[in-house]
Design an enzyme around this catalytic site. Sequence first.
Site, PDB file in Angstrom:
ATOM      1  CG  ASP A  82     144.981   8.870  66.078  1.00  0.00           C
ATOM      2  OD1 ASP A  82     144.295   9.698  66.709  1.00  0.00           O
ATOM      3  OD2 ASP A  82     145.468   9.113  64.960  1.00  0.00           O
ATOM      4  CD  GLU A  86     152.824  14.338  64.247  1.00  0.00           C
ATOM      5  OE1 GLU A  86     153.639  13.893  63.413  1.00  0.00           O
ATOM      6  OE2 GLU A  86     151.639  14.009  64.270  1.00  0.00           O
TER       7      GLU A  86
END
Length: 886
Positions: free
Chosen positions: A650, A853
């Site tokens: 992103d 993550e």
Amino acid sequence: MDYESVRLGRNDKFRVDLHKFLQPYSYKTTNCVFSFNLLLVMMKCHIFQIVSVLFYVLFSIAQNVEFDLFDQDPLNQDQLANDYTVQAENSLLWGPYRSALYLGIRPRLPRSLLSGLMWFSMDDYRSIGSIRHFYEQNDNMAKANWVSYDPRYGGTQVIQDNDCHTNITIDFVKSKDGLSWAVKIKSEPHKGFEQSKISFVWYSGLEGEKEASIDDLGEIERTGILKLENQKNVLGYKGSVKLSGVSEELGAFQVEINDGPKTNRHPLGKSDLPLEFSPALAHHYSLRVPDDNVWQARDIFMTMLQESVQSLKGTTDSMEDIPPENLYIIRDLNDFEGNLHLVQKVYQGSCEFDVIYHNEKTPDTEKITSKNIHEKIEANHNLFDEKFSEYFELQYPYNGTQNDSGTANYKAFAKEILSGLLGGLTYMYGDHLVDRKTIFDEDTFESYELNGSPEGPHQLFTLVPSRPFFPRGFYWDEGFHLMPLKEYDSDLVLDIIKSWFNLIDSEGWIAREQILGPEARSRVPTQFQVQSPQIVNPPTLTLMLTMLLEHLSEERFGDVMKPIDIDRDNELSDVTDSTNTTKFGSYILKHPDVLFKYAEEVYPKLKLHFQMLRKTQQGHFEEFDRNYDNSEVFRWRGRTETHCLASGIDDYPRASPADVAELNVDLISWIGIMAKSLRLMAGILNKYDDVVYFQDIEEKISKNLDKVHWSKSEGIYCDVSVDEDDENVHVCHKGYVSLLPFVTKLIPKDDVDKLEKVLNIITDPEELWSPFGIRSLSKSDSNYKTGEDYWRSPVWINMNYLVLKGIEDYYYESRQFMSLALQKKFQVAYHDLRINVVDNVYRQWVKTGFVWEQYNDESGDAKGAKNFLGWTSTVLLMMKMPGNLE
Ligand SMILES: *[C@@H]1O[C@H](CO)[C@@H](O)[C@H](O)[C@H]1NC(C)=O
Ligand SMILES: *[C@@H]1O[C@H](CO)[C@@H](O)[C@H](O)[C@H]1NC(C)=O
Ligand SMILES: *[C@@H]1O[C@H](CO)[C@@H](O)[C@H](O)[C@H]1NC(C)=O
Ligand SMILES: *[C@@H]1O[C@H](CO)[C@@H](O)[C@H](O)[C@H]1NC(C)=O
């Protein structure tokens, strides 16, 4: 007519009490906030929906409940036993496929029987406020993960609940035919909390009871029901609570929630209260809820509990006289009976109980009972261990310093990774929100608020990035999820890929995020719920498919990529050898003819998807007088100044200011690998025109990578944009984007000059190398660790796996062109990178109880979403890779 008996099974008579269903239902779904003030119960409930409809339910014996299947020789055993496909399919029918919950069981069917587990501490009045149901990132758990699990057989989840001061073990087993299942729930309080009280709530709700017809009296005939089998007793039940049901898809079944062994203790509670408050009894509550509402069982439970507590207000002077283990018991105040059933149990100290779902189709000899469930649990552990060892021969990171306890931990870690990944296997059904109207403004690159309209319903069988944080389908994550599974259970992998490709629409588009149905939607902030067809996503599933096909073309097809004629019957009996169920999962790979059919089925959709990507993401070519050889250049659509969601990474820095002239090196690489994948498939399918077509695109992309994206001065691949004079300029932010041509293996194998330059950047501590893996953005980049710092420094394991694999593959493929010094560089990078990544993910798991993550590139500390298994599970592949290149 009081009763109807319906013949449902071989020897089973199913009795249905019509009266119970002939009553109105009413329920409210609410968002409840419980706040407890000086032990006075005050509840603020925001009622947002009131359903109060008169419904008459009639269980029909007419044509709609004609269970032909059972009337004939029920499931002709001989025939089915030999039918591997049915067995394999059934082995995946049931699972904890509502993976967003700590335990939520459903079949792989659109609308059917949904079950779930909730629990809360009864030691105080407050804990009810944090009743466990959905797996939440912020729940105070030391661990919550499957530690031994295979979706075809079952396994074990371990939850260390710090707030409830207990370890909860959940064993899930299935009958051999896959049609029945059972769960054992065990609670072992922590030291010092041996007397603590806990309440469990199990619910099962049947959805999709079709309203088959409306008869003359206006009564609705239903094709399925779920009802209480015990003699109704509003005060509570001793021993087991049994439900029985029937539905079109499942046939007849029972759900038994037992009370567990004699060693269980129930709290005494206050002695002078009526039995309906007794923690020694199981309490049952039922009501009718419409489809797509069963998932709200927690809210429903809280509402009913609140009603129960409020109804006490007039009858007792001070509520604090009633201890929580009495007060927080759901009482059957309304005497409703519907399709949703909640069963509450209260225990003190260590305890266990079972929930057993028995389908009538499962033969009695295979029935799971509270007596044989232990054996099944044991057998599952052994089976998983055996299968794990067969497919994951771990190479310990430190070949010098391993010892027994060290390697045992390491193996437990590896097993938990695989189990946790598979524990994220999810089945979703429902509509999703799509905005096909809003066109992104390419002049301002502003972000838009999307306005979605529902599309669907669709279904998806998928793994999820993180059960607590991202419990839904993510297109580009999925390709990575499948990599560790491709040898372990390739049939499952192909099943999942097909499920995804079925979602490719007539334009060739597939939504980046799959948020199907209200249960999935409830976990996503509104602004992220709507998908836009202008936003694509890296087609990692094709990368995955390429790996599978390449592996096949080497192993199965030799040089010629053509299906081999094999003696299928022989192979089939081999696979269906009933004593060896570990063979589930590698059928398609062993049967080129089946693979051929598979490829034939998915190929057209995939080709459409490719053409859509290539067309919609086409980069500008003529507008900027670009004198490239060909027009295979691409730009992610839908970016803003700060974000390019389509790319998947992103906030990775891109050309600034954003410009329509931009060309993205990661995108061209993805399209290149997709062309390669389709070429391989076209080869298998004997579509030689297509082979030529895709080969041509691959070659053009290869040329443009070199001519358009390679920066001689920076020695790396870069995005391209234009300056004020509309002259082409390279936009070089060294990091994962620059490595895409390397990790997708699109650098020609004899171009060792480029390979060396790329490797230099990978291994330079001032650029991408960190002691914990390859960081996402170079330390020397001006954007390093700025903004939200999502893809601007942290170490991501999926990319590290691809880099490691790239180093390994190029080493072997290009060694002949390399100097000895360069070979050495590859060897060292490979050896160190593997250890750095594996070791850190392992150490963080030991430290925090979870896999994460991302990891901080300077400290190695875990970051972001927890239980991210998820593509962090690619670490398992690294653990399997050899310690050294030879
Ligand atoms: C709970 O689990 C942890 C971790 O496995 C273990 O150390 C602890 O002894 C367990 N506690 C009980 C009471 O079983
Ligand atoms: C592991 O083994 C290889 C070859 O057997 C050796 O070169 C290396 O030094 C050993 N130790 C470590 C820590 O990798
Ligand atoms: C064995 O390995 C583990 C994990 O690496 C370590 O914590 C432990 O101290 C080692 N034990 C011995 C006896 O070396
Ligand atoms: C089952 O099949 C696998 C793979 O072919 C084999 O390794 C294993 O030994 C077999 N197990 C039994 C019990 O026959």
